[in-house]
Design an enzyme around this catalytic site. Structure first.
Site, PDB file in Angstrom:
ATOM      1  N   GLY C  54     -14.539   0.624 -11.260  1.00 14.14           N
ATOM      2  CA  GLY C  54     -15.927   0.354 -11.571  1.00 14.14           C
ATOM      3  C   GLY C  54     -16.790   0.556 -10.342  1.00 14.14           C
ATOM      4  N   SER C  55     -18.048   0.891 -10.546  1.00 10.85           N
ATOM      5  CA  SER C  55     -18.978   0.939  -9.424  1.00 10.85           C
ATOM      6  C   SER C  55     -19.370  -0.492  -9.048  1.00 10.85           C
ATOM      7  CB  SER C  55     -20.218   1.750  -9.806  1.00 10.85           C
ATOM      8  OG  SER C  55     -19.856   3.102  -9.952  1.00 10.85           O
ATOM      9  N   GLY C  56     -20.117  -0.613  -7.961  1.00 13.31           N
ATOM     10  CA  GLY C  56     -20.541  -1.943  -7.524  1.00 13.31           C
ATOM     11  C   GLY C  56     -19.714  -2.470  -6.369  1.00 13.31           C
ATOM     12  N   HIS C  57     -18.711  -1.688  -5.929  1.00 12.54           N
ATOM     13  CA  HIS C  57     -17.864  -2.109  -4.808  1.00 12.54           C
ATOM     14  C   HIS C  57     -18.104  -1.248  -3.573  1.00 12.54           C
ATOM     15  CE1 HIS C  57     -15.832  -4.293  -7.917  1.00 12.54           C
ATOM     16  NE2 HIS C  57     -15.353  -3.212  -8.486  1.00 12.54           N
ATOM     17  N   LYS C 105      -6.348  -0.179  -8.798  1.00 11.08           N
ATOM     18  CA  LYS C 105      -6.428  -1.628  -8.635  1.00 11.08           C
ATOM     19  C   LYS C 105      -5.952  -2.265  -9.940  1.00 11.08           C
ATOM     20  CE  LYS C 105     -10.880  -1.831  -7.480  1.00 11.08           C
ATOM     21  NZ  LYS C 105     -11.208  -0.440  -7.863  1.00 11.08           N
ATOM     22  N   ASP C 110      -8.533  -0.621 -15.611  1.00 11.51           N
ATOM     23  CA  ASP C 110      -8.167   0.452 -14.681  1.00 11.51           C
ATOM     24  C   ASP C 110      -6.785   0.987 -14.991  1.00 11.51           C
ATOM     25  OD1 ASP C 110     -10.121  -1.489 -13.242  1.00 11.51           O
ATOM     26  OD2 ASP C 110     -10.280   0.394 -12.122  1.00 11.51           O
ATOM     27  N   HIS C 219     -15.534  -8.609  -9.089  1.00 14.49           N
ATOM     28  CA  HIS C 219     -16.381  -8.178 -10.192  1.00 14.49           C
ATOM     29  C   HIS C 219     -17.393  -9.241 -10.569  1.00 14.49           C
ATOM     30  CE1 HIS C 219     -12.802  -5.664 -10.491  1.00 14.49           C
ATOM     31  NE2 HIS C 219     -13.613  -4.752 -10.946  1.00 14.49           N
TER      32      HIS C 219
END
Ligand SMILES: Nc1ncnc2c1ncn2[C@@H]1O[C@H](COP(=O)(O)OP(=O)(O)O)[C@@H](O)[C@H]1O
Ligand SMILES: Nc1ncnc2c1ncn2[C@@H]1O[C@H](COP(=O)(O)OP(=O)(O)O)[C@@H](O)[C@H]1O
Ligand SMILES: [Mg+2]
Ligand SMILES: [Mg+2]
Ligand SMILES: [Mg+2]
Ligand SMILES: [Mg+2]
Lengths: 220, 333, 333, 220
Positions: C54-57, C105, C110, C219
């Site tokens: 996911g994006s945001g990391h 991960k 995922d 998250h």
């Protein structure tokens, strides 16, 4: 009777107390138009002054103010550190080795302090800086001394004028220091440095009144 | 206020101590007074660069101590410029005899403290030259302020002047390079939130859900004006347009585009700003030759960013590209 | 919610576009489906590393694409693992024939998406090996969960496996190195605040002024438990002790200490945590041979941090030290 | 009369509508025990389904569900994407090329979908996942079909059971998926995937009832 080294150390001790007590208030003033550190810096600086006085008790008022100047210069930082450092240093130089200070000498020392701030900071009256407390204070002190007031009276006059001067910064638009970046938005807030100057001069007056009371001199 | 700290009064000491432990290969940390010097300093024959300022802008300045950048950094209390008794020994510690440049962000406190320190270091026989950084276009450079503030552009001055010093330039030459960067870099910033100085315990300012501050500095102070929240593209124009205006960037010119995070804004958002900024530059015919995106000159955990543009020429580009090895900026080695 | 974005639905596209513009020397950005590949990929004869999530990391994962680390990164929507139709072409784009490692991960989403993609890539004739990262000690590795999560340690896996691939190791060998890192790294995190997913518009959780979440993932989800706010030193023990316990670190052992910011915590605070963590390790007789401090595996603008410890041996240290040149991690070149 | 491709496309359209309408609610459920994306992902996924149906209108119910499966697999992401993708794919495979679906075939397709989710996700009943909606739904559908219900009745039974099953996840402690990391703290919240499954099966029933009404068949 003139002011002695006891007055000077009392002044610095009462100053430290005032900075501690008004720490949050000065932070709040600085938060509104600056960077929230003035109270913290002054408190830290005057704690260092106390430590310095403890380590090497001064022999003359001038020596006490010189020690304070060094401590402030090395522990306050920001704009206020060099400005107050210079103020106290110039006052110390003006007092020289005198062990007792009369009203005229006192007024001259305050003027020297103020001139030091101006020399470093280049602020003019009305720029919304500590000068707006210093200059009326110096004027009032000189007037009182010329009018025959004793040192207690001189400092009372200075403190009161500084307080009025500090309050008068409220509506001003800052033209020096960090608050100047705010432009018009700086109006409506008291200048933190003017406020701390008023507190310091009030401490000077209280120390003088206290010394006077102790030595049995009438303070009025 | 919630912070990963132990005591507001020990924040700087403990943070710099940890920094020294994490980067023991690059720096030495001196305590009481506190300052950070490049491992192995002074470097024989090299002009030394010293910078400093209030803490709270990390990685500025200590994060830029190392090969090709600063020789020493002098951290003050949070948002409080350091004092001469820190600056003087830091200056002495890194002087190889070739002289020392003080890189000073233009704030009254920084100027006064560095001025005093420079005077006293000179008196001790060290050649000191000061370079004032004042890249913030938010502050009109008028008689009625203390002049423009030094903000994000500082990191570019430190990198490029550091490269000039590393290649062996003289004191005057390094100062000249630094001043050349200062003349050619401009910055403007926005805040979406205030930040909380540890000893103050409350946010520097409060913004409503739909308000932002335009023209902020890097000390959590309010900006020049408050406006209603806008999209990233619109905000980017608001920041970049005055920067380009002031610099007078013309079609065909080469620039370095630097989008700097104020500390609490995700990197992903900085890239959204970068995207639009690069588009605007392209529309104007300017060439973005180099870029930097990240949190380099911060205001604690403030949300927001600043955009800096540096006009490049071949020499500045070469100096930018020169190897650098510091905790926060590293390439070529 | 105040963010430097234009539209919650275009956050990832625009951010990755800006990222590609800022790092055009290092990466190529593919759109529709979106993925990022190393410039010049596939590298002849080299095993390729692909990661994603996911994006945001950010900077994870795209920030780690480049020499000595990842060959491709596949960003999903915010906090949403990417889909096979992104992973498959990314995998194909970087395969030189030497095979591809998927670094995944350990989250159900995922795992399932990469599993499907790997199957389909295999069907297209690409050798794919998957390595699962599950370093989070906050989650007991029991039958009653989806197993341990992959968190901060991921960046260490990517760096070290990337170095193994760069030196020419075979598919099996690189996978073996990656798995060795996974076996020897553990992480635990704390949140001082939640974070706001753009399309959700409200914080992932709300914490009172005196509360923190211990054992968070990356998250924005709540952690294992909520406790009263403590000083940084106490929090550091809470995170580090279980990590060391689980790894079984003994006196004399060498470790890499990684203090990772969740995105909204100032670097200065990360160093305060680093300081205490290094002290604790020293008290236990462990040797901190390498360190990393910064925002590498984030949760948008969350305030907090995680501490990872990696047990080192000479080979892992050498691979860690090997040159790397990516947007977010760079040394030796 | 059995269900046709019109039912299948109606189902998918009503599903898209439901995901759009319940987007925020599903995000909220996921925010409590997950990562706030379920509603967004499902909404995005079903918009892609609509587009796919538009681009290439399917000829059979199986083809419609297969197209949906591909769109969900490539646009939803996260755990739900592959799980729903597999569910729809298995259902499509189970339906084969049939152009009309009777009650038994329908129940078998639902069971195949559920089995696909189990095969991918390995969740058991009571793990607080979408399986807690799927399994009661499949059981109810099979019972209804065995009892002679028509397709509308089968789907009504499935939807109702799914809704009850989703509600029954409230007190459970999650043992699969992201919510499992919360341990005991996951209790007291509805599982977002179970909630979306209930919405999707309700859409299936509504589509069937609508088709039935259109073709003049009694829905009861
Ligand atoms: N040029 C100047 N001349 C006189 N006083 C000044 C000047 N600049 C700033 N000051 C005083 O310093 C005060 C701020 O001190 P402080 O907050 O400690 O420093 P800083 O602004 O560096 O944070 C102001 O309120 C003002 O009274
Ligand atoms: N192993 C599993 N088996 C069945 N369903 C699962 C499993 N893991 C997760 N789910 C379902 O997926 C839902 C979460 O979907 P979503 O939020 O879209 O994905 P993610 O958890 O990756 O963010 C959960 O509410 C649960 O119903
Ligand atoms: Mg201040
Ligand atoms: Mg300050
Ligand atoms: Mg997700
Ligand atoms: Mg989710």
């Amino acid at each position: 009777m003139g002011l002695t080294v006891d007055w000077a150390t009392d002044w610095l001790k009462l100053s430290a107390k005032a900075m501690e007590e008004h720490r949050v208030e000065l932070i709040e003033l600085d938060r509104a138009i600056g960077d929230s550190d003035h109270g913290e810096n002054m408190d830290r600086g005057f704690q260092a002054v106390l430590q310095k006085l403890d380590e090497a008790p001064p022999e003359t008022p001038g020596a006490a103010l010189k020690a304070a100047a060094m401590a402030l210069m090395s522990k306050v930082g920001g704009a206020a550190g060099p400005l107050y450092g210079t103020a106290y240093l110039r006052a110390a130089t003006s007092l020289g080795d005198a062990t007792e200070i009369d009203a005229e000498t006192l007024a001259a020392a305050l003027a020297a302090a103020r001139d030091g701030v101006v020399a470093r900071g280049k602020a003019e009256l009305g720029d919304k800086t500590m000068i707006d407390a210093w200059t009326p204070a110096v004027d009032a002190a000189q007037k009182a001394a010329a009018g025959g007031a004793d040192p207690v009276g001189v400092l009372e006059a200075a403190a009161e004028a500084a307080e009025t001067g500090a309050m008068a910064t409220d509506p001003l638009v800052a033209r020096k220091g960090r608050a100047s970046y705010l432009g018009e938005r700086s109006a409506g807030h008291r200048d933190p440095g003017a406020a701390s100057t008023a507190l310091l001069l009030r401490a000077a007056a209280a120390a003088a009144a206290g010394s006077a009371a102790e030595t049995g001199t009438d303070a009025v | 206020m919630k912070k990963l700290i132990n005591d507001p009064r020990s924040v700087v000491d403990e943070s710099v101590e940890g920094f020294g432990m994490a980067h023991a290969d690059l720096v030495d940390v001196h305590t009481d007074p506190i300052f950070v010097v490049r491992k192995g300093a002074p470097v024989a024959g090299k002009v030394a660069l010293v910078s400093g300022g209030g803490s709270g802008h990390e990685p500025l300045h200590a994060g830029f101590v190392g090969h090709g950048m600063l020789d020493a950094a002098v951290p003050g209390a949070v948002f409080t410029s350091p004092t001469p008794d820190q600056i003087i020994p830091a200056t002495a510690a890194v002087d190889s005899g070739a002289g020392v440049i003080h890189i000073v962000k233009n704030y009254t406190g920084d100027v006064l403290n560095f001025e005093t320190a420079a005077e006293m270091a000179q008196a001790e026989g060290i050649s000191v030259r000061s370079v004032l950084v004042n890249d913030d276009v938010a502050v009109e450079d008028s008689l009625y302020t203390a002049g423009r503030r030094g903000v994000g552009g500082t990191v570019l001055v430190e990198k490029i002047a550091g490269a000039a010093a590393e290649r062996g330039d003289s004191l005057e030459a390094v100062a000249g390079v630094a001043e050349g960067v200062v003349r050619n870099v401009r910055t403007m910033g926005v805040a979406l939130s205030g930040c909380t100085v540890p000893h103050a315990g409350v946010p520097s300012f409060e913004l409503a859900e739909d308000e932002i501050e335009i023209g902020i500095g890097i000390h959590g102070e309010p900006g020049r004006h408050r406006i209603a929240m806008e999209g990233a593209d619109a905000i980017t124009s608001r920041l970049l347009d005055p920067v380009l205006e002031d610099l007078g960037i013309k079609a065909g010119e080469e620039v370095l585009l630097f989008v700097n995070g104020m500390g609490g804004t995700p990197l992903s958002e900085l890239y959204i700003v970068y995207r639009r900024a690069a588009q605007i530059l392209a529309e104007r015919g300017a060439k973005v030759e180099r870029s930097l995106v990240g949190n380099y000159v911060t205001s604690l955990e403030m949300q927001g960013c600043s955009i800096s543009v540096l006009r490049l020429d071949d020499e500045l580009t070469a100096l930018w590209d020169a190897p650098v090895h510091t905790p926060a900026l590293r390439w070529g080695m």
